[in-house]
Every structure is written in C-alpha cells, then in structure tokens.
Motif scaffolding. Structure first.
Motif, PDB file in Angstrom:
ATOM      1  N   LYS A   1     -23.149 -89.438  24.441  1.00  0.00           N
ATOM      2  CA  LYS A   1     -22.290 -88.263  24.605  1.00  0.00           C
ATOM      3  C   LYS A   1     -23.059 -87.165  25.325  1.00  0.00           C
ATOM      4  O   LYS A   1     -24.178 -86.830  24.930  1.00  0.00           O
ATOM      5  CB  LYS A   1     -21.803 -87.783  23.231  1.00  0.00           C
TER       6      LYS A   1
ATOM      7  N   GLY B   1     -16.228 -77.942  19.511  1.00  0.00           N
ATOM      8  CA  GLY B   1     -17.413 -78.798  19.376  1.00  0.00           C
ATOM      9  C   GLY B   1     -17.047 -80.245  19.072  1.00  0.00           C
ATOM     10  O   GLY B   1     -17.889 -81.055  18.712  1.00  0.00           O
TER      11      GLY B   1
ATOM     12  N   ASP C   1     -18.709 -84.263  19.806  1.00  0.00           N
ATOM     13  CA  ASP C   1     -19.622 -85.028  18.940  1.00  0.00           C
ATOM     14  C   ASP C   1     -18.804 -85.921  18.013  1.00  0.00           C
ATOM     15  O   ASP C   1     -19.176 -87.058  17.732  1.00  0.00           O
ATOM     16  CB  ASP C   1     -20.472 -84.090  18.066  1.00  0.00           C
TER      17      ASP C   1
HETATM   18 MG    MG Z   1     -21.337 -79.127  21.212  1.00  0.00          MG
END
Ligand code: MG
Ligand code: ASP
Length: 457
Positions: A5, A206, A209
């Motif tokens: 990632k 976010g 992830d």
């Molecule tokens: Mg991040």
C-alpha cells in the motif's frame, strides 16, 4: 502473495510514483497487489470542494476541481510521456467531468449529504489508481487497474462504512485472484468501496490502510506493506530525543496503545483483519526503501527492555470533580460520564477515589460548558496545558517494580495523575506541558540506555 500500500506522500507526484514503481518491480516475484491512496492532500481538497458546493458556492467548488484536474494532468503527462498520455487522457477527463457535474449538482441542491460526500471523496483514489496503473505499465510492470468499488463491499454507513467480509472474499476471488494467477499486478484504490446496491462508500479518513488489510486478509497475503514517508515507528519522538531508535518489531497491541499518542504512522485498528489472520504488517519508507522499517505482529517479540516506546500527548486538560456528598453513593461515575457523553467529548484517562474523579480530555472548546454541567453535580476544577506521558511495552505485564523505576527516575516531576492497569501494557501519567520534553528525554535515557538489538535499530 503480498499487499503493498502506498500512502498519499508516496504517490504525491511523478517522481514519487516512479519510485513506487521501482519498489514494486523489486518485489514482483512475490506477486503483489498494489493499493494506492489519493495523491497527497487530494482528499482534503475534494472534501473542501464538496463543502463549498454544499453551501451553494459552485464557483469555489469548480475552482478547486480545476486545480486538481491540472495537477493530475501534469503528473500523468510527466509519467506517461506525450504519446501514452494522449491515449489515456480521455479516461482522466471523463472522471473529472463527472466530478464537476457532481459538484454542480450539489451546489444546485445546496446540500451535502454523507452519501454525496463519499462520492466526492472517492474521486481521489479512483483517479490515482486509474493513473498509476498505466504509469506502472509504462515501466514494464504488468499492472492492471481494478475498481475497488467492485470488490470492497460495505454497509451503507457513509463516510465510515463497514466492510462485509464474506461478500468481499467472493469479489476479490472473482476480480483479483485471476489477475495474480496470470502474473499480473492489480492496482486498486484504497479507502473506497460500495454497497451491494452500488452506492459509493468510503472507509473513513486514512482508510487506505484498512483496504490493504482487508485485501491482505481476504487473499491470505504473506505480508502487508504500508509504504509511507518515515522509516517506521520510533522509541520516542526524534525531535524531542535525538537518541530515539527505530522499533524493528512491535506487537499489534503495543502499536494500538501508541496510536493515540500521535504515532500518526498508521491507525492500528484498521490492521485488525490482518492481525486476526496473523499476517505481519510492515511500515516502510518509500524514500528509503532499503530501510527495514517496523514490523507489526500479533505477538510481541521477546525484548530485554521494559518498554517499546515512550510517547507524549500535549494540549491535555485535567478535569477534577469532587463530590463529598457522594461518599458511598452509587451512580456518581455514571452521572459524570453522562455529561461528557452529552457533549460528545471523549475522555482519555481516569483516576478515581471514593469522593473524587480526575479525568483528562484533549483540550476542546466545550470544556467550560462541560464544567458548567458538572457543577450541578459536584465541585469542579479544570486546568489546561498538561501532557500525558505514556510508556508502552508488553513486559510491563508481570514485571515487578516497574512503577518504582519509572517514578524513581523522575524525583522532581510534578505528577498530576497516574494510570496503570487497564491494558497491562502501558503506564501513563499526567505532567505539566512545559516539563514534558525533559521528562521524556530523561525516561528515554534510563530505559533505552541499552536497547535490545533484536528489537531496536
Ligand atoms: Mg494514511
Ligand atoms: N485518501 C484518504 C484520506 O486521505 C485515504 C487514505 O489516504 O488512507 O483519508
């Protein structure tokens, strides 16, 4: 297979994407699936455009979108060269046209719902993944774009959608597994998904992830690599203590304790799907790919040091509540917590005696109002400019005398609150904000004087 990632800063421009391609090429034998974030800052700008549109300001919204379009065209042009860019241009253009149309629609209605917010925010990852696939292909990687919305099925809880695993397993087996079997490299946008009915959703800020962990867990990856712009997690903030070391390996629980303390590297809750399947997660630096980074694993490695890290959180307010008349009454704590709940204010640390409670909260504007509500129940004092110091390590469990060692190292500190026990792997206490740097440096010197080379770099 392997999940790799790349976060926003690791795909922030053509140079970064070129670097990412080289990193992927070096791991080609391990059959990577690549998950990418939006280019750095793009999600923030999309959300700002959505908000502007929501207030009816289509001019500002479209202005923001135009800037994004130019940045992506410039990056794609640089990555692909004129020839390839020409054939790919139409695809980018239709995404940006769709975004503009959406923003105009939102502005016309003058209302931004969670559902349309997700749709606006999704463009960052849709476009980055769609651009990175041909860029990798132009660098001799057999990259194939996969629309994550076809694979990451979620509920309809917009802006924080919850993945639906059995469905995702089926979709990934259908859309992604065959590509791997053919030796191709699937490129997926992180963060985005869709409901069973096809409404676009996002997994929360976010969330890329999280996508990486979901994909890794579902496909049974040997590891999940989170490529970011730091060398990994550190024993303490290197700006505070120049002796800070990189942590080579840390348990999931330890990493989770540290997350709250601004170890912004990643949000461990999102790694849960990986940890449940015992898949290691590595935090790596795309600007320094030869660095081994930090390995996050289900069980803590053996370590001769008591702690893995010492973290601090500043801008904390202590609230002291004293209610003598509550002596031996029940329901006191509940009535206090209800006040915080009503103001939607999270409480971080608590310590109580029979007639008093001290709590910490991140300094927020709501504190005077909360205090006024608490006054109805008890005597209240609050004081800002405090900091929490937190020492984390699985060795705390079952080692005698640790508290004495910690506080023995700080004979002069004005310690305002202490908490140990709940998780058994952290000791936290509150001090004056002005003293916190010195305290962290002192503790780091004492507890990392002789760092275990198997665990710290
Ligand atoms: Mg991040
Ligand atoms: N682009 C999204 C965000 O900024 C998701 C991510 O990068 O992880 O929140």
């Amino acid at each position: 297979m392997l999940v790799m990632k790349f976060g926003g800063t690791s795909v922030e421009d053509a140079t970064a994407i070129d670097r990412a391609a080289k990193i992927v090429a070096a791991r080609r034998e391990r059959r990577p699936v690549v998950v990418v974030s939006a280019m750095a800052k793009v999600t923030d700008q999309l959300l700002a455009a959505g908000e502007a549109a929501g207030t009816g300001d289509s001019h500002k919204a479209l202005e923001l979108s135009r800037a994004l379009r130019e940045r992506h065209y410039a990056t794609a042009g640089e990555l692909l060269g004129t020839g390839l860019f020409t054939s790919f241009h139409a695809e980018l253009e239709s995404e940006f046209d769709a975004l503009d149309e959406l923003l105009r629609g939102i502005a016309a209605v003058g209302e931004l719902t969670p559902r349309t917010t997700d749709l606006v925010a999704s463009f960052g990852e849709r476009i980055s993944s769609c651009m990175i696939a041909p860029a990798f292909a132009a660098r001799d990687l057999p990259a194939v774009h996969v629309d994550s919305r076809a694979c990451i099925v979620t509920d309809a809880n917009h802006t924080k959608a919850v993945p639906l695993f059995p469905e995702i397993d089926l979709r990934l087996a259908h859309y992604v597994r065959p590509l791997l079997e053919r030796g191709q490299i699937p490129i997926m946008g992180g963060f985005i998904g869709s409901t069973r009915d096809g409404a676009t959703t996002t997994l929360g800020r976010g969330g890329s992830d999280f996508t990486a962990a979901i994909v890794g867990a579902s496909l049974g990856a040997e590891a999940i690599e989170i490529w970011t712009d730091v060398d990994g997690m550190m024993t303490t903030d290197p700006r505070v203590s120049k002796d800070a070391r990189r942590i080579r390996s840390i348990s999931f629980d330890e990493a989770a304790e540290l997350a709250y303390f601004g170890a912004k590297v990643l949000h461990p809750a999102t790694l849960l799907p990986a940890v449940q399947k015992d898949i290691p997660v590595l935090v790596l630096n795309s600007r320094n790919p030869s660095c081994e980074g930090t390995r996050i694993i289900a069980r803590a490695p053996r370590c001769r040091n008591y702690f893995k890290a010492i973290a601090a959180k500043r801008r904390i307010t202590i609230v002291d509540v004293v209610a003598t008349r509550m002596l031996m009454a029940h329901g006191f704590l509940r009535s206090i917590f209800e006040v915080f709940d009503r103001h939607r204010c999270p409480v971080d640390m608590v310590s109580t005696s029979e007639v008093s409670v001290s709590l910490t909260v991140d300094s927020t504007e709501a504190i005077p109002e909360i205090a006024a509500d608490l006054e109805k129940l008890a005597d209240v004092k609050y004081e800002g400019r405090k900091a929490i110091v937190c020492l984390v390590g699985e060795n705390i469990r079952g080692t005698r005398g640790i508290a004495a060692k910690v506080f023995g190292a700080l004979p002069d500190a004005n310690v305002r609150m202490i908490s140990q026990g709940a998780s058994e792997i952290n000791i936290s206490f509150v001090v004056e904000e002005d003293d916190v740097d010195e305290i962290v440096r002192t503790l780091h010197k004492v507890f990392f004087a002789d760092p275990d080379p198997a665990v710290f770099a």
